[in-house]
Design an enzyme around this catalytic site. Structure first.
Site, mmCIF file in Angstrom:
data_model
loop_
_atom_site.group_PDB
_atom_site.id
_atom_site.type_symbol
_atom_site.label_atom_id
_atom_site.label_comp_id
_atom_site.label_asym_id
_atom_site.label_seq_id
_atom_site.Cartn_x
_atom_site.Cartn_y
_atom_site.Cartn_z
ATOM 1 N N ARG A 187 -10.140 -11.669 2.513
ATOM 2 C CA ARG A 187 -11.041 -12.726 2.019
ATOM 3 C C ARG A 187 -10.382 -14.103 2.085
ATOM 4 N NH1 ARG A 187 -11.382 -9.680 -3.610
ATOM 5 N NH2 ARG A 187 -11.132 -8.018 -2.074
ATOM 6 N N LYS A 237 0.836 -1.196 0.000
ATOM 7 C CA LYS A 237 0.000 0.000 0.000
ATOM 8 C C LYS A 237 0.877 1.255 0.000
ATOM 9 C CE LYS A 237 -3.694 -2.018 2.893
ATOM 10 N NZ LYS A 237 -4.872 -1.831 2.016
#
Length: 464
Positions: free
Chosen positions: A317, A243
């Site tokens: 996820r 990020k």
């Protein structure tokens, strides 16, 4: 955490100042009916027919004053109606004139939350703002809800250096001890043997912060089995798909789903709900070292589905997928999972409105009705099956993240659906759990979202 019982107490006729509530629509009529000194005081303090506007009304003596506050609907108080007053009034005891505060007790309590773990201690005694209520049952419910919300906020606000996978394990261990639950933790290399996606995400974190699956079981095995799952990414660098600095700034809150699972599980056990509770927290830190999972690596999930890692920043996820598979092995009838999963949900719905996906229309209707009733807003998003095409892989059964900017919250939910129990009612909450700016009762920082609504659904279903 402060002693919340000092902030709301039973009304036994003890001395207290009065809070007068008026409808915004009835403001002009109320003002016209006031004696001149009250009108003068209200206008001088710029009392207006808008929510949270308030004023001090003088009495016969200098200490004989009361409070007036404007609300949207005096017959239907929300949790936040009195929250601004709890932040601004002088210390002392207060009672609402002519009615019980009801749901507004919760906001009165949460408005007085402060996260001061890292601040110098203030030795000056702080006086309490105490709200009186004639409804002991409502008071007890609000105290419990606020108590778990305070813990939830504390856990999310805490820096990742003090809230790693081991700290989530310790929080679950405390719950197990307090309520007589059974705790099981699979961690380190043991995770690699049975939870391939969980291992792939957390294996680079290093000694002391190893990935782990935390499980808590409580209740009579003969009762209906429910599973509550929370994403426990204690810090998310994004992995090798790293990020930018701005995107990493708040990633201590990426374990917000775990904080919600712990909070909801505690409510279930506090109220001794007649269910067999199975709480699962896959806890990791998505870090970078020479062992980090690479884009293009293929993982074998607990379910046996092979997953190509198309984006190491789509890690939540993955760990939830293995946890959902583990939950399914015990045949629950109801499954909730909470996760700070996608920026796409925030683009679609903003920070305040939480996304919910459900595989059952009846469950979805219950959740939305509870969200409306509890002023705990959420919006149902579609599990639009044609978008599953975007999860196809050239080398494995599926990828973890679709290419392109469209429908990201939906494709993430569709990924999870592949691992959710097929026979259970399942709801996935893609939550933000953070206030970027302060609102009455909701200070800047961590926030409990979808908690009161999901608790109402569980209570309505199982409390009898």
């Amino acid at each position: 955490m402060p002693d919340l019982t000092t902030l709301v107490q039973p009304d036994r006729g003890q001395p207290a100042r009065t809070i007068h509530l008026i409808d915004a629509k009835g403001f002009d009529a109320w003002l016209a009916a006031q004696p001149p000194r009250h009108r003068t005081a209200a206008l001088a303090q710029k009392l207006a027919p808008t929510g949270y506007s308030s004023a001090i009304l003088p009495g016969d003596g200098p200490e004989d004053w009361s409070v007036v506050s404007v609300v949207a609907n005096v017959e239907r108080l929300t949790p936040w109606c009195l929250a601004k007053l709890a932040e601004t009034l002088p210390e002392g005891a207060y009672r609402v004139d002519g009615r019980d505060p009801g749901k507004a007790i919760y906001g009165w309590l949460t408005a007085q939350y402060k996260f001061d773990r890292y601040r110098k201690k203030d030795d000056k005694a702080q006086g309490a703002r105490v709200l009186l209520t004639g409804d002991p049952a409502r008071m007890e419910e609000a105290l419990r809800l606020a108590g778990v919300a305070f813990k939830l906020r504390d856990r999310i606000n805490t820096g990742a250096n003090d809230m790693g996978p081991a700290d989530l394990e310790a929080a679950a261990a405390d719950l197990a001890k307090d309520y007589g639950a059974a705790l099981t933790v699979v961690k380190g290399k043991e995770v690699e043997k049975g939870y391939g996606m969980l291992w792939a995400v957390g294996k680079a974190a290093g000694e002391g912060r190893e990935p782990r699956l935390i499980e808590l079981e409580w209740g009579n095995p003969e009762h209906p089995r429910i599973a509550i799952i929370g994403k426990g990414v204690c810090f998310d660098t994004g992995g090798l798909d790293i990020k930018p600095a701005a995107g990493m700034r708040l990633m201590k809150k990426d374990m917000g789903g775990a904080a919600h699972a712990l909070a909801l599980a505690e409510l279930v056990m506090q109220h001794r709900l007649p269910v067999r509770l199975h709480m699962l927290v896959p806890a990791v830190e998505n870090s970078i070292n020479g062992e980090a999972t690479r884009p293009g690596d293929v993982m074998i999930s607990r379910k046996g589905i092979s997953v190509e890692n198309s984006n190491t920043d789509a890690e939540g996820r993955l760990i939830l997928g293995d946890a959902l598979t583990r939950a399914a092995e015990n045949d629950p009838e109801l499954v909730f999972d909470f996760a700070t999963l996608t920026g796409a949900a925030r683009v679609a719905l903003g920070a305040d409105l939480q996304a919910v996906f459900a595989n059952d229309d009846t469950l979805a209707a219950e959740l939305l009705a509870a969200a409306e009733s509890e002023a705990d807003p959420m919006w149902r998003m579609p599990l639009y099956e044609p978008y599953k095409e975007a999860l196809k892989s050239d080398v494995a059964d599926m990828v973890n993240a679709a290419e392109g900017p469209f429908g990201g919250a939906i494709t993430a939910a569709l990924f999870l659906k592949e691992f959710a129990p097929e026979k259970a009612q399942w709801a996935h909450f893609d939550i933000f759990c953070w206030n970027g700016s302060a609102k009455p009762g909701r200070p800047k920082g961590a926030e409990a979202v979808s908690l009161r609504a999901t608790w109402k659904v569980l209570k309505d279903r199982y409390a009898g």
